[in-house]
Write a protein that holds these residues in place. Structure first.
Motif, PDB file in Angstrom:
ATOM      1  N   LEU A 182       0.832  -1.208   0.000  1.00  0.00           N
ATOM      2  CA  LEU A 182       0.000   0.000   0.000  1.00  0.00           C
ATOM      3  C   LEU A 182       0.866   1.259   0.000  1.00  0.00           C
ATOM      4  O   LEU A 182       1.970   1.271   0.545  1.00  0.00           O
ATOM      5  N   HIS A 196      -7.736   4.838   2.765  1.00  0.00           N
ATOM      6  CA  HIS A 196      -6.325   4.734   3.132  1.00  0.00           C
ATOM      7  C   HIS A 196      -5.888   6.078   3.710  1.00  0.00           C
ATOM      8  O   HIS A 196      -5.238   6.898   3.064  1.00  0.00           O
ATOM      9  N   ARG A 213      -7.708   1.626   5.822  1.00  0.00           N
ATOM     10  CA  ARG A 213      -7.610   0.588   4.794  1.00  0.00           C
ATOM     11  C   ARG A 213      -6.696  -0.541   5.242  1.00  0.00           C
ATOM     12  O   ARG A 213      -7.006  -1.721   5.023  1.00  0.00           O
ATOM     13  N   GLU A 214      -5.593  -0.203   5.881  1.00  0.00           N
ATOM     14  CA  GLU A 214      -4.690  -1.247   6.361  1.00  0.00           C
ATOM     15  C   GLU A 214      -5.360  -2.100   7.427  1.00  0.00           C
ATOM     16  O   GLU A 214      -5.208  -3.337   7.432  1.00  0.00           O
TER      17      GLU A 214
END
Length: 348
Positions: A192, A207, A289-290
């Motif tokens: 990412l 993100h 997002r992670e």
């Protein structure tokens, strides 16, 4: 072949996993209206904003199509069963009756298949044993055991209690799929784009990472992957850590390691000070997002419209979700159960 209704569906982690295994999920029930966008947007299933306690069996029955095997699935909110509540009187907690509501719907709907997922400590409580006794008393074969999600490819050290029940014959979870090298944080999120604290990726509104105070920015600079706040200079240590009561929480303000699975994602997983949620390399906490990716949500999973995304709401949805991969493993187990029964019937 299998139609499912997902009780306590949240943002759709279990539903998404069941769908990936080939199960048709017709509808999900939850009282958190914030989850409706995520649930319907990603899963092509109806979201019903209603407490399971208020749902009549006939309403659930109406979702199933003729000729399909019925699956009733759900993860009742786990707070009353959590180790965080040990020592607190939870008998009056409004969430205690929810597993009884699930039991009531099983008795009314009479699905061929049932699955339930919760924290491992659920087995210490009477409500769970009443639930299992009802299943067995109504002719279900029951498999229920704690599951280490890392052994099924989740890049996260998460343990859950899984129950599978079938009126059709003996049933069990599929064998471990990752008994060797686990899926690591590097495998999951290493690709990412880089971010700074407080920054959002212009190509992915989820993100985004929370901002850090000047003090916490200094702290994370001194933090090493897998280390603790004990690695910091003394003047950066929080007052609570200098007390004896604070010395038993080494993971708070911690960084993850690239070469290991991540910690259990919680509803506050976006905050550096809330656990080992520091990025292994970049000076920030992990992004939403992670966190979702460590919960095995697909990279295109949407939780809220871009203009409405906020850390508290999305963090709660991510932390409360059944990991998608665990939902998929449950679904594969149910599908293989039916395949085995069909093969046995053919060769009988």
């Amino acid at each position: 072949m299998i139609d499912a209704v997902d009780l306590f569906c949240g943002a759709g982690g279990l539903t998404a996993g069941l769908r990936q295994s080939g199960i048709y999920v017709r509808a999900g029930y939850d009282i958190d209206d914030n989850c409706q966008y995520a649930y319907e947007r990603n899963n092509h299933a109806a979201f019903v904003s209603k407490s399971v306690e208020d749902v009549p069996a006939a309403e659930v029955m109406a979702w199933y199509r003729p000729g399909y095997i019925k699956l009733l699935a759900g993860c009742a909110p786990c707070q009353p069963f959590s180790t965080y509540n040990q020592g607190r009187d939870t008998r009056s907690d409004r969430k205690w009756p929810l597993l009884y509501a699930f039991k009531r719907l099983i008795e009314g709907v009479k699905p061929e298949l049932v699955t339930m997922e919760n924290v491992p400590d659920v087995t210490k409580h009477k409500v769970y044993h009443d639930f299992v006794a009802t299943l067995k008393g109504n002719g279900y074969f029951v498999w229920d055991e704690p599951v280490s999600c890392v052994e099924y490819g989740l890049p996260q050290q998460r343990r859950r209690h899984v129950l599978l029940a079938s009126k059709l014959g003996p049933i069990s979870l599929i064998p471990k799929t990752h008994s060797g090298k686990p899926v690591t944080v590097q495998d999951a999120i290493g690709h990412l784009p880089q971010l700074s604290a407080g920054e959002c990726d212009p190509k992915d509104p989820l993100h985004r990472s929370a901002s850090l105070t000047p003090m916490n920015l200094k702290r994370i600079i001194y933090s090493r992957p897998g280390g603790t706040w004990r690695d910091w200079p003394a003047d950066l240590r929080a007052k609570c850590h200098q007390k004896d009561s604070g010395k038993t929480y080494p993971s708070v303000y911690g960084r993850m390691r690239w070469d290991e699975p991540g910690p259990t994602m919680t509803t506050l997983c976006y905050g550096f000070g809330n656990g080992r949620f520091g990025h292994p390399e970049q000076n920030r906490a992990i992004s939403l997002r992670e966190a979702a990716t460590l919960q095995s949500f697909p990279l295109d999973y949407e939780f809220m419209p871009a203009e409405k995304i906020n850390f508290k709401s999305v963090g709660r949805m991510i932390g409360n979700a059944v990991p998608v991969r665990l939902g998929e493993v449950i679904g594969i187990s149910l599908m293989r159960h039916l395949e085995t029964l069909e093969q046995d019937r053919i060769h009988a």
